[in-house]
Design an enzyme around this catalytic site. Structure first.
Site, PDB file in Angstrom:
ATOM      1  N   HIS A 103      35.779  40.272  40.235  1.00  0.00           N
ATOM      2  CA  HIS A 103      34.774  40.000  41.262  1.00  0.00           C
ATOM      3  C   HIS A 103      34.144  38.653  40.957  1.00  0.00           C
ATOM      4  O   HIS A 103      33.797  38.373  39.799  1.00  0.00           O
ATOM      5  CB  HIS A 103      33.707  41.093  41.289  1.00  0.00           C
TER       6      HIS A 103
ATOM      7  N   TYR B  66      28.984  33.949  45.600  1.00  0.00           N
ATOM      8  CA  TYR B  66      30.443  33.791  45.648  1.00  0.00           C
ATOM      9  C   TYR B  66      30.929  32.366  45.390  1.00  0.00           C
ATOM     10  O   TYR B  66      32.131  32.138  45.368  1.00  0.00           O
ATOM     11  CB  TYR B  66      30.956  34.269  47.018  1.00  0.00           C
TER      12      TYR B  66
END
Ligand code: DQA
Length: 141
Positions: free
Chosen positions: A97, A20
Protein backbone atom coordinates in the site's frame (compact mmCIF):
# COMPACT_ATOMS: atom_id res chain seq x y z
CA UNK A 1 6.83 -11.16 -11.30
CA UNK A 2 3.56 -9.42 -11.79
CA UNK A 3 2.30 -6.28 -10.06
CA UNK A 4 -1.49 -6.14 -9.83
CA UNK A 5 -3.06 -2.76 -9.12
CA UNK A 6 -6.73 -2.71 -8.25
CA UNK A 7 -9.61 -0.34 -8.07
CA UNK A 8 -9.00 3.45 -8.32
CA UNK A 9 -5.24 3.12 -8.67
CA UNK A 10 -5.60 4.33 -12.25
CA UNK A 11 -6.60 7.63 -10.61
CA UNK A 12 -3.21 8.21 -8.96
CA UNK A 13 -2.11 11.75 -9.65
CA UNK A 14 -5.64 12.97 -8.92
CA UNK A 15 -5.98 11.27 -5.51
CA UNK A 16 -4.89 12.77 -2.19
CA UNK A 17 -1.13 13.26 -2.65
CA UNK A 18 -0.72 13.34 1.14
CA UNK A 19 -1.59 9.65 1.20
CA UNK A 20 -0.67 8.43 -2.25
CA UNK A 21 2.04 10.75 -3.57
CA UNK A 22 1.89 12.78 -6.77
CA UNK A 23 2.87 10.16 -9.35
CA UNK A 24 0.35 8.98 -11.93
CA UNK A 25 -0.05 5.24 -12.39
CA UNK A 26 2.03 5.40 -15.58
CA UNK A 27 4.84 7.18 -13.68
CA UNK A 28 4.58 4.69 -10.81
CA UNK A 29 4.83 1.81 -13.29
CA UNK A 30 7.97 3.41 -14.76
CA UNK A 31 9.49 3.57 -11.26
CA UNK A 32 8.60 -0.06 -10.66
CA UNK A 33 10.21 -1.06 -13.98
CA UNK A 34 13.38 0.85 -12.97
CA UNK A 35 13.44 -0.85 -9.53
CA UNK A 36 13.05 -4.24 -11.19
CA UNK A 37 15.90 -3.53 -13.62
CA UNK A 38 18.16 -2.41 -10.72
CA UNK A 39 17.36 -5.62 -8.87
CA UNK A 40 17.82 -7.80 -11.96
CA UNK A 41 14.15 -8.83 -11.99
CA UNK A 42 11.49 -8.91 -14.67
CA UNK A 43 8.24 -7.28 -13.70
CA UNK A 44 5.00 -6.66 -15.55
CA UNK A 45 2.19 -4.40 -14.36
CA UNK A 46 -1.59 -4.70 -14.68
CA UNK A 47 -4.40 -2.49 -13.38
CA UNK A 48 -8.15 -2.87 -13.47
CA UNK A 49 -11.22 -1.37 -11.83
CA UNK A 50 -13.20 -4.57 -12.47
CA UNK A 51 -13.08 -7.11 -9.65
CA UNK A 52 -13.77 -10.02 -12.03
CA UNK A 53 -10.79 -9.01 -14.19
CA UNK A 54 -8.54 -8.90 -11.12
CA UNK A 55 -9.78 -12.34 -10.07
CA UNK A 56 -9.19 -13.73 -13.57
CA UNK A 57 -5.68 -12.30 -13.61
CA UNK A 58 -5.00 -14.12 -10.35
CA UNK A 59 -6.35 -17.34 -11.86
CA UNK A 60 -4.04 -16.88 -14.85
CA UNK A 61 -1.04 -16.34 -12.55
CA UNK A 62 -1.08 -19.97 -11.45
CA UNK A 63 1.81 -21.69 -13.20
CA UNK A 64 2.67 -18.65 -15.34
CA UNK A 65 4.20 -16.14 -12.90
CA UNK A 66 6.68 -16.85 -10.11
CA UNK A 67 5.49 -14.15 -7.72
CA UNK A 68 2.89 -11.43 -7.27
CA UNK A 69 2.85 -7.95 -5.79
CA UNK A 70 -0.68 -6.90 -4.95
CA UNK A 71 -2.11 -3.48 -4.28
CA UNK A 72 -5.82 -4.22 -4.54
CA UNK A 73 -6.81 -0.70 -3.37
CA UNK A 74 -10.06 -0.69 -1.37
CA UNK A 75 -10.72 -4.34 -2.34
CA UNK A 76 -8.00 -5.15 0.18
CA UNK A 77 -10.42 -4.47 2.97
CA UNK A 78 -13.43 -6.58 1.96
CA UNK A 79 -13.06 -8.50 -1.32
CA UNK A 80 -13.20 -12.13 -0.23
CA UNK A 81 -13.32 -13.31 -3.86
CA UNK A 82 -9.89 -11.76 -4.40
CA UNK A 83 -8.58 -13.54 -1.32
CA UNK A 84 -9.93 -16.86 -2.64
CA UNK A 85 -8.41 -16.21 -6.07
CA UNK A 86 -5.03 -15.45 -4.49
CA UNK A 87 -5.23 -18.75 -2.66
CA UNK A 88 -6.02 -20.50 -5.96
CA UNK A 89 -3.07 -18.74 -7.64
CA UNK A 90 -0.80 -20.43 -5.11
CA UNK A 91 2.24 -18.26 -5.80
CA UNK A 92 4.21 -16.16 -3.28
CA UNK A 93 2.72 -12.70 -2.94
CA UNK A 94 3.58 -9.42 -1.23
CA UNK A 95 0.87 -6.90 -0.29
CA UNK A 96 1.74 -3.23 -0.90
CA UNK A 97 0.00 0.00 0.00
CA UNK A 98 1.30 3.43 -0.86
CA UNK A 99 -0.25 4.93 2.26
CA UNK A 100 0.12 3.94 5.91
CA UNK A 101 -3.14 2.02 6.11
CA UNK A 102 -2.73 1.16 9.81
CA UNK A 103 -2.81 4.85 10.72
CA UNK A 104 -5.89 5.81 8.71
CA UNK A 105 -9.62 4.99 9.04
CA UNK A 106 -10.50 1.82 10.97
CA UNK A 107 -11.87 0.07 7.86
CA UNK A 108 -8.42 0.23 6.24
CA UNK A 109 -6.87 -1.81 9.07
CA UNK A 110 -8.51 -4.98 7.79
CA UNK A 111 -6.82 -6.83 4.95
CA UNK A 112 -8.42 -9.98 3.58
CA UNK A 113 -5.21 -10.94 1.76
CA UNK A 114 -2.57 -10.24 4.43
CA UNK A 115 -2.24 -13.69 5.94
CA UNK A 116 -1.80 -15.21 2.45
CA UNK A 117 1.13 -12.87 1.71
CA UNK A 118 4.77 -13.38 2.65
CA UNK A 119 5.07 -9.68 3.57
CA UNK A 120 3.13 -6.43 3.72
CA UNK A 121 4.70 -3.09 2.82
CA UNK A 122 2.72 0.02 3.73
CA UNK A 123 3.40 3.74 3.92
CA UNK A 124 6.60 3.83 1.87
CA UNK A 125 4.98 5.39 -1.20
CA UNK A 126 6.48 4.37 -4.55
CA UNK A 127 9.64 3.11 -2.80
CA UNK A 128 7.46 0.45 -1.20
CA UNK A 129 7.42 -1.39 -4.50
CA UNK A 130 11.20 -1.68 -4.38
CA UNK A 131 10.92 -3.13 -0.87
CA UNK A 132 8.20 -5.49 -2.11
CA UNK A 133 10.35 -6.68 -5.04
CA UNK A 134 13.18 -7.36 -2.58
CA UNK A 135 10.87 -9.26 -0.21
CA UNK A 136 9.52 -11.31 -3.06
CA UNK A 137 13.02 -12.08 -4.32
CA UNK A 138 13.96 -13.27 -0.81
CA UNK A 139 10.84 -15.44 -0.64
CA UNK A 140 11.64 -17.01 -4.01
CA UNK A 141 15.16 -17.79 -2.79
C1 DQA B 1 -4.29 1.81 -0.92
C2 DQA B 1 -4.98 1.95 0.44
C3 DQA B 1 -6.45 1.61 0.35
O1 DQA B 1 -7.06 1.75 1.64
C4 DQA B 1 -7.14 2.52 -0.62
O2 DQA B 1 -8.50 2.17 -0.74
C5 DQA B 1 -6.48 2.59 -1.95
C6 DQA B 1 -5.01 2.58 -2.00
C7 DQA B 1 -2.84 2.32 -0.85
O3 DQA B 1 -2.08 2.03 -1.80
O4 DQA B 1 -2.46 3.02 0.08
O5 DQA B 1 -7.12 2.71 -2.97
O6 DQA B 1 -4.24 0.44 -1.26
Amino acid sequence: MEILHGVNLDQLGRRDAGHYGALTLAQLEERIAAFATELGLEATCFQTNAEHAYVERLHAARGTVDGLILNPGAWTHYAWAIRDALEIAGVPAVEVHLSKVAEREAFRRTSVVRDLCVATVSGEGADGYRTALERLREALG
